[in-house]
Motif scaffolding. Structure first.
Motif, PDB file in Angstrom:
ATOM      1  N   ARG A  26       0.843  -1.188   0.000  1.00 54.62           N
ATOM      2  CA  ARG A  26       0.000   0.000   0.000  1.00 54.62           C
ATOM      3  C   ARG A  26       0.879   1.239   0.000  1.00 54.62           C
ATOM      4  NH1 ARG A  26      -2.407  -2.420   3.038  1.00 54.62           N
ATOM      5  NH2 ARG A  26      -3.798  -3.524   1.664  1.00 54.62           N
ATOM      6  N   VAL A  27       0.608   2.139  -0.903  1.00 60.56           N
ATOM      7  CA  VAL A  27       1.410   3.352  -1.005  1.00 60.56           C
ATOM      8  C   VAL A  27       0.481   4.550  -1.016  1.00 60.56           C
ATOM      9  CG1 VAL A  27       3.176   4.539  -2.350  1.00 60.56           C
ATOM     10  CG2 VAL A  27       3.030   2.063  -2.446  1.00 60.56           C
ATOM     11  N   ARG A  28       0.883   5.599  -0.355  1.00 59.42           N
ATOM     12  CA  ARG A  28       0.093   6.820  -0.378  1.00 59.42           C
ATOM     13  C   ARG A  28       0.114   7.378  -1.795  1.00 59.42           C
ATOM     14  NH1 ARG A  28      -1.024   9.608   4.500  1.00 59.42           N
ATOM     15  NH2 ARG A  28       0.337   8.201   5.607  1.00 59.42           N
ATOM     16  N   SER A  29      -1.063   7.704  -2.324  1.00 59.48           N
ATOM     17  CA  SER A  29      -1.082   8.093  -3.729  1.00 59.48           C
ATOM     18  C   SER A  29      -0.413   9.441  -3.955  1.00 59.48           C
ATOM     19  CB  SER A  29      -2.504   8.102  -4.279  1.00 59.48           C
ATOM     20  OG  SER A  29      -3.278   9.026  -3.578  1.00 59.48           O
ATOM     21  N   SER A  30      -0.380  10.297  -2.934  1.00 58.68           N
ATOM     22  CA  SER A  30       0.279  11.586  -3.150  1.00 58.68           C
ATOM     23  C   SER A  30       1.777  11.403  -3.374  1.00 58.68           C
ATOM     24  CB  SER A  30       0.024  12.516  -1.970  1.00 58.68           C
ATOM     25  OG  SER A  30       0.564  11.965  -0.795  1.00 58.68           O
ATOM     26  N   TYR A  31       2.351  10.348  -2.772  1.00 63.68           N
ATOM     27  CA  TYR A  31       3.779  10.097  -3.007  1.00 63.68           C
ATOM     28  C   TYR A  31       4.019   9.731  -4.454  1.00 63.68           C
ATOM     29  CZ  TYR A  31       4.452   9.874   2.063  1.00 63.68           C
ATOM     30  OH  TYR A  31       4.498  10.156   3.384  1.00 63.68           O
ATOM     31  N   ILE A  32       3.115   8.915  -4.970  1.00 63.34           N
ATOM     32  CA  ILE A  32       3.276   8.506  -6.363  1.00 63.34           C
ATOM     33  C   ILE A  32       3.141   9.717  -7.273  1.00 63.34           C
ATOM     34  CG2 ILE A  32       2.328   7.073  -8.196  1.00 63.34           C
ATOM     35  CD1 ILE A  32       1.555   5.061  -6.126  1.00 63.34           C
TER      36      ILE A  32
END
Lengths: 172, 651
Positions: free
Chosen positions: B276-282
């Motif tokens: 799970r990754v924070r979408s703002s990081y992407i």
């Protein structure tokens, strides 16, 4: 309006036409030369265009036009002051075209808080104060008011009507 | 060396700051107790701490805080008096009565399980969110596995299901979701019996399993909307009863389902793990890469090539981070078909093509609902009952296929059925009745225009929508969802044979294969996919018909879109030669006039800032090598705008 609590604050002063203006240095990100503005189709003259600041595309506002100075496009000496403002509650960068920037000044707060009667061509709301530095009259601008959301929104809406532009772009 | 009084003080302090009902504070407390126990050297103290741990554990499961408070206060009193042993003995004697409600858990030993203490403290919202996400994923998988098992009898599916619900059980116990825990526990037992062959496959069994998964999904929805305030003890009495019956083996009289005993290749277990990754990081990563890309474009030497290749690869990967495979929605759709097919008694073969295409996760989720409505329509009204199909010379089984294709920057999803099609005349007559078109219009309209009437507002909201050759229900939803995704909806039918609904959705790509054109002194980008042909045009060949500029190209009269008018950026005198681009839009060709065609290149597009968001005819912008800014033209908007202006345009 007198929320400044320091004795002296720093301002960047610049020239528009014959008059000297300044903005609080807190807003100012940087100053660049006005050579790379790209016109945006169908935008009113108040919007000088957009510029590429290291990969970011930033709208540039012609405040001289907004203040009703003249209709001229930015000249070779013109500078663009990059300011950061809260717009739609997010920090956004804007460019402001000025005739040329002068210097960074320390102005006492009480100077800046006084607004004497002036035959203002610009909306009194935009002015934070007028400083008299040994006879040099400097008008302080409130950038948040000059580039307020309603006005910018209005520009956006104007652009949706049919073409208004009839000028050739300055650059290139 | 007696250090435990200090520890007890610590525990006491921590306990007094626990709010009633704050499970996570209790878990923290449990952690502290365990640490104290491990640090203590005296046996009686270690025993004492173990019992405290167990009491917290019991409370975590029962939610009985008063009991805990009571016991703890007594414990602290005992500790002050130095009579740890007496208290311990006392508590052990009452422990069985405390744990009777939780017989399945081996709590009586009161031995701390160190593994249980590995948790993240004080991020309750976060924990819940993770739990919801994980469990959603698992339930999705569950549905797929059950259907797979029904189809193939693959035992491995059952093993996987067992593992899934083992995990769900563990996690829901941890978070105190007692209802969910009970259900998972029952499912676990059931899967075990299914695996051993004690319980045989029946329609009823699969139905119950799918319904159970539905109930759990429903609970997750509640959790999602209510967050931490949701009722933790939400339980599923009917589901539990049903599962109990299944477990007891008292199956309703039904012949065992004909097993499709075709042990297929098994399930392709996805070995690629998900994180799970924070979408703002992407998004930030993508922004940085774009900047890198632009910076590179400013260096133009031979040496840059390998670097550029790497950047492009990194960018492609970064874009992929947000994507999932389309096959993700396949189980849901299969499930709908299965249920509808049982409900209507129509046999249906479903196929899904293009599941390997990867698109933004949000897009997949957004597309699920419209597709479900389209399928529902197909089954309900398109596909005929078996004997009717046989009479008209078709297979007994109906076919519904979904084809997903990627075309340039758009994704087209086509749902096709081989049912009875749509009665176009009936649609037209209904539209007349509803006042959407006049009787004369109905005569002059083309068939394809008529069929699109079913999307007009007011068409399907009226009562008796099912009369209209079946179509209507949900069509407005499909239309609304498509609009929301900026997509286009198209429907074609061959009466008696097929109906095909196509949704085209622009995919949010950040790299566009673009043709750069010059209009006056501005540079603009056109998506290469939209361009059919480039022409050199002699202005004298441009004719005017009804105030509309046209050009004859190989016998066809094509309307002209003069970009100078559209962009309104300058007025220059006529040139001796101008460039034209033949573009194809909605099966119609147009010629776009520009001053010059510069070159074809890949551009990284950026969304317009809010200030310019209402700019018509421009969809985004880009920075070319050299730092110039270009605008990406929105052909759809330009064509619409020109067509609107045509009436009053005297030039």
């Amino acid at each position: 309006m007198n929320k400044v609590n320091k004795i002296m604050s720093k301002y960047l002063s610049f020239i528009l036409g014959e008059e000297e203006y300044c903005v609080s240095i807190d807003f100012v990100k940087e100053i660049i030369v006005a050579s790379r503005i790209t016109k945006v189709p169908k935008m009113p003259n108040e919007v000088a265009g957009v510029l590429n600041l290291r990969g970011k595309i930033i709208p540039v506002i012609n405040i001289k036009h907004k203040f009703g100075f003249d209709n001229k496009t930015p000249g070779s000496k013109s500078s663009i002051i990059i300011v950061e403002l809260e717009y739609n509650s997010r920090p956004e960068l804007f460019g402001i075209v000025v005739d040329y920037t002068k210097e960074v000044l320390h102005i006492p707060d009480e100077e800046m808080s006084s607004i004497p009667y002036i035959n203002a061509r610009i909306n009194a709301n935009y002015i934070t104060g007028v400083a008299d530095m040994n006879g040099r009259i400097i008008i302080g601008l409130d950038m948040n008011k000059v580039l307020n959301e309603e006005d910018l929104e209005l520009l956006n809406t104007v652009s949706t009507s049919t073409g208004i532009f009839s000028q050739t772009p300055p650059a290139e | 060396m007696v250090e435990h009084p200090e520890y007890i003080k610590k525990i006491q302090n921590q306990f007094s700051s626990c709010h009633k009902g704050d499970l996570f504070a209790l878990i923290d407390l449990q952690d502290t107790i365990l640490k104290c126990k491990n640090k203590s050297s005296e046996e009686s103290a270690r025993h004492f701490f173990s019992l405290l741990w167990a009491l917290v554990e019991i409370t975590l499961r029962s939610g009985d805080f008063d009991l805990l408070e009571n016991s703890f206060n007594k414990a602290f009193e005992a500790a002050e008096k130095g009579s740890l042993e007496a208290w311990s003995e006392n508590i052990i004697s009452i422990m069985p009565s405390l744990t009777t409600n939780y017989p399945s858990e081996p709590l009586r030993e009161a031995i701390p399980q160190p593994t249980l203490s590995t948790h993240l403290p004080n991020i309750t919202e976060e924990l819940l969110r993770i739990f919801i996400n994980d469990t959603e994923e698992r339930l999705l998988q569950t549905e797929a596995l059950i259907l797979h098992w029904e189809e193939t009898n693959d035992k491995e599916a059952i093993s996987q299901l067992f593992r899934i619900f083992h995990t769900v059980k563990g996690e829901s116990t941890f978070l105190g979701f007692s209802g969910m825990k009970t259900v998972s526990h029952l499912l676990e037992a059931l899967f075990e019996k299914m695996k051993s062959g004690e319980i045989r496959k029946t329609h009823h069994l699969t139905d119950s399993l799918l319904k159970t998964a539905d109930s759990l999904t429903y609970f997750l929805k509640i959790l999602k909307s209510e967050g931490l305030s949701a009722d933790k003890n939400f339980n599923f009495p009917e589901v539990e009863a049903e599962l109990e019956i299944l477990l007891s083996g008292e199956l309703p009289e039904e012949s065992p389902q004909l097993p499709g005993e075709k042990e297929t290749a098994g399930i392709q277990e996805n070995k690629d793990e998900f994180i799970r990754v924070r979408s703002s990081y992407i998004n930030q990563l993508n922004d940085r890469i774009q900047e890198l890309w632009i910076a590179e474009n400013n260096i133009s030497t031979e040496l840059i090539h390998p670097l550029r290749k790497i950047t492009r690869e990194i960018q492609a990967l970064a874009i992929k981070l947000r994507t999932v495979k389309l096959s993700r929605m396949e189980p849901r759709l299969k499930r709908i078909i299965r249920d509808l097919s049982q409900h209507t008694g129509k046999e249906i073969l479903f196929s899904f093509h293009g599941g390997d295409i990867e698109v933004d996760r949000n897009l997949v989720e957004a597309m699920e609902e419209p597709l479900m409505h389209i399928i529902r329509n197909s089954v309900d009204h398109g596909i005929e009952p078996g004997d009717e199909r046989l009479q008209s010379g078709k297979d007994k089984q109906g076919h519904i296929s979904i084809y997903v294709k990627r075309k340039g920057s758009s994704l087209t999803v086509t749902a096709e059925d081989d049912g009875r099609g749509i009665d176009i005349e009936k649609v037209a007559q209904t539209a007349v009745k509803r006042g959407i078109i006049s009787q004369e219009e109905a005569f002059t309209m083309s068939d394809s225009d008529k069929i699109h009437l079913i999307f007009s507002p007011g068409f399907s909201t009226a009562e008796n929508v099912t009369d209209i050759s079946g179509r209507g229900i949900g069509v407005d939803i499909v239309k609304a969802m498509t609009d929301k995704l900026n997509g286009k909806l198209d429907i074609t039918t061959e009466p008696g044979y097929s109906t095909r609904v196509t949704i085209s959705i622009p995919v949010n790509t950040t790299i566009l294969e673009g043709l750069i054109v010059r209009i006056c002194s501005g540079y603009y980008v056109l998506p290469v996919v939209d361009i059919k042909e480039c022409l050199n045009i002699d202005p004298s060949h441009i004719k005017s018909v009804n105030n509309l500029k046209v050009l004859e190209l190989r016998g066809k009269i094509l309307p002209i879109l003069d970009m100078k008018n559209v962009t309104g950026i300058c007025k220059k005198g006529p040139q001796s030669r101008i460039s034209g681009l033949v573009i194809l839009h909605h099966n119609r060709e147009y010629i776009l006039l520009v001053d010059a065609i510069e070159n074809k290149t890949e551009v990284a597009i950026k969304p317009l800032t809010k200030m310019f968001s209402k700019l018509k005819g421009i969809s985004s912008w880009t920075i070319f090598s050299g730092g110039k800014i270009g605008f990406v033209l929105d052909l759809y908007e330009i064509i619409q705008q020109t067509e609107r202006n045509q009436g009053g345009n005297s030039e």
